[in-house]
Design a protein around this motif. Structure first.
Motif, PDB file in Angstrom:
ATOM      1  N   THR A   1      -4.172   4.453  -0.335  1.00 32.31           N
ATOM      2  CA  THR A   1      -3.054   5.048   0.303  1.00 32.31           C
ATOM      3  C   THR A   1      -3.126   5.096   1.713  1.00 32.31           C
ATOM      4  O   THR A   1      -3.845   4.859   2.488  1.00 32.31           O
ATOM      5  CB  THR A   1      -2.574   6.350  -0.184  1.00 32.31           C
ATOM      6  OG1 THR A   1      -3.616   7.257  -0.016  1.00 32.31           O
ATOM      7  CG2 THR A   1      -2.326   6.271  -1.908  1.00 32.31           C
ATOM      8  N   ARG A   2      -1.781   5.112   2.324  1.00 33.73           N
ATOM      9  CA  ARG A   2      -1.721   5.260   3.936  1.00 33.73           C
ATOM     10  C   ARG A   2      -0.814   6.360   4.224  1.00 33.73           C
ATOM     11  O   ARG A   2       0.053   6.569   3.449  1.00 33.73           O
ATOM     12  CB  ARG A   2      -1.426   3.918   4.516  1.00 33.73           C
ATOM     13  CG  ARG A   2       0.064   3.225   4.251  1.00 33.73           C
ATOM     14  CD  ARG A   2       0.329   1.807   4.506  1.00 33.73           C
ATOM     15  NE  ARG A   2       1.610   1.383   4.084  1.00 33.73           N
ATOM     16  CZ  ARG A   2       3.124   1.603   4.547  1.00 33.73           C
ATOM     17  NH1 ARG A   2       2.954   2.429   5.669  1.00 33.73           N
ATOM     18  NH2 ARG A   2       3.997   1.265   4.120  1.00 33.73           N
TER      19      ARG A   2
ATOM     20  N   LYS B   1       1.390   8.068   1.491  1.00 32.04           N
ATOM     21  CA  LYS B   1       1.099   9.564   0.947  1.00 32.04           C
ATOM     22  C   LYS B   1       1.134  10.390   2.193  1.00 32.04           C
ATOM     23  O   LYS B   1       0.571  10.262   3.348  1.00 32.04           O
ATOM     24  CB  LYS B   1      -0.326   9.523   0.485  1.00 32.04           C
ATOM     25  CG  LYS B   1      -0.487  10.925  -0.338  1.00 32.04           C
ATOM     26  CD  LYS B   1      -1.716  10.841  -1.217  1.00 32.04           C
ATOM     27  CE  LYS B   1      -2.017  11.820  -2.146  1.00 32.04           C
ATOM     28  NZ  LYS B   1      -3.144  11.730  -3.003  1.00 32.04           N
TER      29      LYS B   1
ATOM     30  N   THR C   1      -8.183   4.353  -5.490  1.00 29.65           N
ATOM     31  CA  THR C   1      -6.823   4.488  -5.031  1.00 29.65           C
ATOM     32  C   THR C   1      -6.648   4.236  -3.509  1.00 29.65           C
ATOM     33  O   THR C   1      -7.377   4.992  -2.755  1.00 29.65           O
ATOM     34  CB  THR C   1      -6.111   5.778  -5.509  1.00 29.65           C
ATOM     35  OG1 THR C   1      -6.381   5.786  -6.932  1.00 29.65           O
ATOM     36  CG2 THR C   1      -4.794   5.698  -5.133  1.00 29.65           C
TER      37      THR C   1
ATOM     38  N   ILE D   1       0.970  -1.156  -0.067  1.00 30.52           N
ATOM     39  CA  ILE D   1      -0.017   0.121   0.043  1.00 30.52           C
ATOM     40  C   ILE D   1       1.050   1.355  -0.014  1.00 30.52           C
ATOM     41  O   ILE D   1       1.884   1.396   0.989  1.00 30.52           O
ATOM     42  CB  ILE D   1      -0.932   0.041   1.317  1.00 30.52           C
ATOM     43  CG1 ILE D   1      -1.909  -1.363   1.117  1.00 30.52           C
ATOM     44  CG2 ILE D   1      -1.859   1.259   1.140  1.00 30.52           C
ATOM     45  CD1 ILE D   1      -2.631  -1.471   2.367  1.00 30.52           C
ATOM     46  N   PRO D   2       0.767   2.178  -0.994  1.00 33.26           N
ATOM     47  CA  PRO D   2       1.825   3.221  -0.962  1.00 33.26           C
ATOM     48  C   PRO D   2       1.358   4.243  -0.126  1.00 33.26           C
ATOM     49  O   PRO D   2       0.418   4.386   0.365  1.00 33.26           O
ATOM     50  CB  PRO D   2       1.328   3.890  -2.637  1.00 33.26           C
ATOM     51  CG  PRO D   2       0.014   3.383  -2.812  1.00 33.26           C
ATOM     52  CD  PRO D   2      -0.280   2.028  -2.189  1.00 33.26           C
TER      53      PRO D   2
ATOM     54  N   HIS E   1      -7.686   7.081   1.960  1.00 33.94           N
ATOM     55  CA  HIS E   1      -6.262   7.270   2.643  1.00 33.94           C
ATOM     56  C   HIS E   1      -6.660   7.002   4.176  1.00 33.94           C
ATOM     57  O   HIS E   1      -7.571   7.597   4.707  1.00 33.94           O
ATOM     58  CB  HIS E   1      -5.881   8.856   2.439  1.00 33.94           C
ATOM     59  CG  HIS E   1      -4.468   8.948   3.147  1.00 33.94           C
ATOM     60  ND1 HIS E   1      -3.081   8.613   2.728  1.00 33.94           N
ATOM     61  CD2 HIS E   1      -4.247   9.466   4.503  1.00 33.94           C
ATOM     62  CE1 HIS E   1      -2.299   8.824   3.502  1.00 33.94           C
ATOM     63  NE2 HIS E   1      -2.851   9.465   4.692  1.00 33.94           N
TER      64      HIS E   1
END
Length: 425
Positions: A260-261, A161, A258, A158-159, A236
Motif C-alpha cells: 500500500t501507499r 492507506k 500486501t 497500488i491501494p 506501506h
C-alpha cells in the motif's frame, strides 16, 4: 488584571484607618469595597482589616528551602544511564532503567552502590527532568532535505492507506522510507538508508544502500525483512519512484505481501516511519555526506548494533487517543515499553517457539556497554571521514531553471513583439 498580594495588603491597610472609628453601617460599606477590589471572601477580608487596624498585617512568606532527596551520586548515576541510552526522554528513561541496571549487574559492571541503585529506580520522570536539565542545554536538532520524487508508474494499481487506518494492526505490517545522506548538497551520487518500522510493536530495522535504484532498494528491503523476528505481511511506502515501480510490486506479489501507499503530500500517512527517520537514522549518523564504499560498509556495520539496542532496551510510547477542545489538543499515550516487550506482552502468539526462545535469549544476554562501545567506535570513524571531506557547499543543479518552472508556460504579452528586430539598411 488581577491584583498582587502586596497591592491587596496596601488597599486593606489604607481602609483599616477608617475601620476602627466607623459605625456598623460604615464598616459594612468598607467591607463591601475591600471585597469588590481584592476578590477576597467577606470573612477573610474582615480578618485582614482587623489585623491591619492592630498593626498585625502578615509580611511576605519566607521562601521554602529546597529539600534534596537525591544527592550528587544519584545524579551522576542518572546522567551515565541517560547517556548510555542516547539521551532519551525521562518517561522512556524511567521505563528503561530496570532492564538496563539488571543487565549491568549481570555483567558485574554496575558502578554504583545498592542505595544509589534503589534511589535511581524510585525516581519519578519529573524529578529526572529536573536533574538532567543542565545536561540537556544546547542540544539543538538540525533539519534535512527531502529526496522523494513522485513515481507515477503503477500508482493507480497500488491501494491507498491513510493514517487513520492503522489502528488495531497486528505485527507484520511495516512502513518503509529512504533517508538521504547528501550532507546538504544533493548533486551527484550518495548513499541512502532504508528504514523500516513495524506499526504494532515499533520494531525497527535499517540498512544503507548505495543509491535509490529500484533493484538496489528491493534488495535492501529483502535484507531488512529477514531481520524482523516475525513474518512480514504488508509494506506501506510513500509515492517515491524508488518504491512505486514494477520491481517492488512483483517482489510483493511473489511473496504474498500486501503493498500500500500513502496520499501524495500527506506525510502523516507515513507518520510512524517519518518519526523513526529522525530518532533512528539522524540521531545515529547525523546530516553528514556519505558517498564512498568505506562509509557504506561502516554504516551497514552500525545498524545491527544500533537497532538491537533500540528494540531491546529503548522504550517508546504509543498514542492512545487525541482529543481536540477548541485550539487545545490533548494527547494520551500508553506506558513506555520496548518493542520487544510490546511484542511479547500484546502479541505472544505471533512468534513461533524457536523465534520466542531466540528473542528471550537476546534479552537475557544483551550487553549495553559493548553495544555502546561498538556504535561509538563506528560513529567516530564516520565523523572523522565526514569532517576530513570538509564543509559541503550546496550547488545549484544544472537544470535548476526548468525545475523552478520559471521558463515554462511563459507567453508573450499582447503588446510584446515575438520577432527579432532587424537592423535598418
Amino acid at each position: 488584571m488581577e491584583l498582587t498580594m502586596a497591592q491587596r495588603k496596601a488597599i486593606t491597610t489604607a481602609q483599616a484607618k477608617a475601620w476602627t472609628k466607623a459605625t456598623k453601617a460604615e464598616k459594612a460599606a468598607i467591607l463591601d469595597a475591600v471585597v469588590q477590589v481584592t476578590g477576597w471572601h467577606r470573612d477573610h477580608a474582615r480578618k485582614m482589616l482587623r489585623r491591619a487596624a492592630t498593626g498585625q498585617m502578615p509580611g511576605p512568606r519566607k521562601p521554602r528551602e529546597a529539600i534534596r532527596r537525591y544527592d550528587t551520586h544519584v545524579t551522576e548515576a542518572l546522567v551515565r544511564c541517560w547517556a548510555m541510552l542516547d539521551g532519551i526522554a525521562s518517561k522512556r528513561l524511567a521505563a528503561a532503567l530496570p532492564r538496563l541496571l539488571a543487565a549491568l549487574e549481570r555483567l558485574d559492571r554496575l558502578d554504583m552502590s545498592v542505595e544509589v541503585r534503589d534511589q535511581l529506580l524510585a525516581m519519578s520522570p519529573a524529578t529526572m527532568d529536573r536533574h538532567l536539565q543542565p545536561y540537556r542545554t544546547g542540544l539543538i536538532a538540525a533539519k534535512g532535505i527531502a529526496h522523494t520524487k513522485p513515481g507515477s508508474l503503477l500508482k493507480s494499481s497500488i491501494p491507498l492507506k491513510t493514517w487513520a487506518e492503522w489502528n488495531d494492526t497486528e505485527p507484520g505490517f511495516i512502513e518503509i522510507d529512504l533517508v538521504g545522506h547528501e550532507g546538504g548538497d544533493n548533486n551527484g551520487t550518495f548513499h541512502y538508508s532504508l528504514n523500516a518500522t513495524d506499526i504494532a510493536t515499533g520494531w525497527t530495522e535499517t540498512c544503507t544502500v548505495r543509491s535509490k535504484g529500484e533493484r538496489i532498494v528491493a534488495a535492501g528491503l529483502d535484507q531488512l525483512i529477514g531481520r524482523f523476528p516475525f513474518l512480514i505481511l504488508g509494506i506501506h511506502s510513500d509515492n517515491g519512484s524508488e518504491f512505486i515501480n514494477h520491481h517492488l510490486s512483483r517482489y510483493c506479489n511473489l511473496r504474498q505481501i500486501t503493498f500500500t501507499r500513502g496520499r501524495p503530500s500527506h506525510s502523516n500517512d507515513q507518520a510512524h516511519i517519518e518519526q523513526k527517520n529522525w530518532s533512528i537514522v539522524r540521531r545515529a549518523v547525523g546530516y553528514w555526506r556519505y558517498d564512498t564504499a568505506h562509509e557504506l560498509d561502516l554504516l551497514n556495520h552500525l545498524w545491527p548494533a544500533w537497532n538491537t539496542r533500540n528494540n531491546l532496551l529503548m522504550p517508546s510510547q504509543k498514542l492512545i487517543s487525541k482529543t481536540r477542545t477548541g485550539a487545545k489538543v490533548t494527547k494520551h499515550h500508553d506506558t513506555a515499553t520496548t518493542p520487544a516487550d510490546r511484542l511479547l506482552r500484546d502479541h505472544p502468539d505471533t512468534l513461533t517457539t524457536n523465534e520466542l526462545a531466540s528473542l528471550h535469549h537476546q534479552i537475557d544476554t544483551i550487553d549495553p556497554i559493548a553495544l555502546g562501545d561498538h556504535t561509538a567506535l563506528i560513529q567516530g570513524n564516520l565523523l572523522d571521514l565526514a569532517k576530513r571531506r570538509g564543509t559541503v557547499q550546496r550547488r545549484t543543479k544544472r537544470n535548476h531553471v526548468y525545475l523552478s518552472r520559471t521558463k515554462l508556460n511563459k507567453r508573450a504579452s499582447s503588446d510584446e513583439s515575438t520577432t527579432q528586430t532587424k537592423r535598418a539598411s
